[in-house]
Design a protein around this motif. Structure first.
Motif, PDB file in Angstrom:
ATOM      1  N   GLN A  31       6.599 -12.824  -0.769  1.00 36.82           N
ATOM      2  CA  GLN A  31       6.149 -14.608  -0.540  1.00 36.82           C
ATOM      3  C   GLN A  31       6.987 -14.640   0.694  1.00 36.82           C
ATOM      4  O   GLN A  31       8.133 -14.720   0.718  1.00 36.82           O
ATOM      5  CB  GLN A  31       5.958 -15.123  -1.900  1.00 36.82           C
ATOM      6  CG  GLN A  31       5.220 -14.779  -2.874  1.00 36.82           C
ATOM      7  CD  GLN A  31       4.755 -15.687  -4.041  1.00 36.82           C
ATOM      8  OE1 GLN A  31       5.385 -17.010  -4.165  1.00 36.82           O
ATOM      9  NE2 GLN A  31       3.989 -15.250  -4.981  1.00 36.82           N
ATOM     10  N   ASP A  32       6.694 -15.171   1.761  1.00 32.79           N
ATOM     11  CA  ASP A  32       7.284 -15.755   2.310  1.00 32.79           C
ATOM     12  C   ASP A  32       7.018 -17.068   3.064  1.00 32.79           C
ATOM     13  O   ASP A  32       5.759 -18.064   3.904  1.00 32.79           O
ATOM     14  CB  ASP A  32       7.706 -15.282   3.515  1.00 32.79           C
ATOM     15  CG  ASP A  32       7.660 -15.532   4.717  1.00 32.79           C
ATOM     16  OD1 ASP A  32       9.523 -16.318   4.562  1.00 32.79           O
ATOM     17  OD2 ASP A  32       7.838 -15.078   6.208  1.00 32.79           O
ATOM     18  N   PRO A  33       7.820 -18.392   2.543  1.00 32.11           N
ATOM     19  CA  PRO A  33       7.696 -19.448   2.217  1.00 32.11           C
ATOM     20  C   PRO A  33       7.130 -20.395   4.423  1.00 32.11           C
ATOM     21  O   PRO A  33       6.126 -20.541   4.264  1.00 32.11           O
ATOM     22  CB  PRO A  33       8.029 -21.071   1.410  1.00 32.11           C
ATOM     23  CG  PRO A  33       8.972 -19.596   1.050  1.00 32.11           C
ATOM     24  CD  PRO A  33       8.845 -18.266   0.810  1.00 32.11           C
ATOM     25  N   LYS A  36       2.760 -19.120   5.518  1.00 31.41           N
ATOM     26  CA  LYS A  36       1.619 -20.245   4.979  1.00 31.41           C
ATOM     27  C   LYS A  36       0.896 -19.983   5.504  1.00 31.41           C
ATOM     28  O   LYS A  36       1.128 -20.505   6.826  1.00 31.41           O
ATOM     29  CB  LYS A  36       2.556 -21.085   3.964  1.00 31.41           C
ATOM     30  CG  LYS A  36       3.351 -20.544   3.145  1.00 31.41           C
ATOM     31  CD  LYS A  36       3.458 -21.957   2.100  1.00 31.41           C
ATOM     32  CE  LYS A  36       2.583 -23.364   1.920  1.00 31.41           C
ATOM     33  NZ  LYS A  36       3.060 -24.220   1.341  1.00 31.41           N
ATOM     34  N   THR A  54      -1.915 -14.750   6.802  1.00 33.62           N
ATOM     35  CA  THR A  54      -0.975 -14.752   5.835  1.00 33.62           C
ATOM     36  C   THR A  54      -2.074 -15.668   4.910  1.00 33.62           C
ATOM     37  O   THR A  54      -2.948 -16.896   4.882  1.00 33.62           O
ATOM     38  CB  THR A  54       0.364 -15.051   5.704  1.00 33.62           C
ATOM     39  OG1 THR A  54       0.174 -16.955   6.305  1.00 33.62           O
ATOM     40  CG2 THR A  54       0.990 -14.292   6.264  1.00 33.62           C
ATOM     41  N   LEU A  57       0.203 -19.082  -0.061  1.00 40.34           N
ATOM     42  CA  LEU A  57       1.776 -18.691  -0.600  1.00 40.34           C
ATOM     43  C   LEU A  57       2.924 -17.357   0.365  1.00 40.34           C
ATOM     44  O   LEU A  57       3.685 -16.998  -0.372  1.00 40.34           O
ATOM     45  CB  LEU A  57       1.616 -17.461  -1.777  1.00 40.34           C
ATOM     46  CG  LEU A  57       1.239 -18.112  -3.303  1.00 40.34           C
ATOM     47  CD1 LEU A  57       1.199 -17.246  -4.240  1.00 40.34           C
ATOM     48  CD2 LEU A  57       1.840 -19.824  -3.586  1.00 40.34           C
ATOM     49  N   ARG A  59       1.604 -14.279   1.584  1.00 36.22           N
ATOM     50  CA  ARG A  59       1.586 -12.581   1.334  1.00 36.22           C
ATOM     51  C   ARG A  59       0.948 -12.153   2.867  1.00 36.22           C
ATOM     52  O   ARG A  59      -0.025 -13.019   3.176  1.00 36.22           O
ATOM     53  CB  ARG A  59       0.693 -12.657   0.392  1.00 36.22           C
ATOM     54  CG  ARG A  59       2.462 -13.313  -1.474  1.00 36.22           C
ATOM     55  CD  ARG A  59       1.276 -13.101  -3.031  1.00 36.22           C
ATOM     56  NE  ARG A  59      -0.440 -13.716  -2.747  1.00 36.22           N
ATOM     57  CZ  ARG A  59      -0.680 -13.807  -3.305  1.00 36.22           C
ATOM     58  NH1 ARG A  59      -0.636 -13.478  -4.027  1.00 36.22           N
ATOM     59  NH2 ARG A  59      -1.973 -14.640  -3.337  1.00 36.22           N
TER      60      ARG A  59
END
Length: 64
Positions: A31-33, A36, A54, A57, A59
């Motif tokens: 996950q990479d906030p 988003k 993405t 979340l 992803r």
């Protein structure tokens, strides 16, 4: 014949699933906030790191 074509399609699907870790650019669970809801790379605001966008979340959709 149809059976031979179906056999080759199954072989391609199986090989893709076996070697998918080498094809995918990111982990499907990572996950990479900061990333988003990015759009795909061809849309305005998208980037080449996340080709198919993405999710909420952060992803990568291609990897999932």
């Amino acid at each position: 014949s149809i059976a031979v074509v179906a056999m080759w399609l199954m072989i391609i699907l199986i090989m893709t699933s076996i070697f998918s870790p080498w094809f995918m650019p990111h982990s499907p669970l990572a996950q990479d906030p900061e990333s988003k809801l990015l759009p795909p790379y061809w849309a305005e605001g998208g980037n080449i790191n996340n080709v198919l966008a993405t999710d909420d979340l952060g992803r990568d959709t291609l990897s999932r």
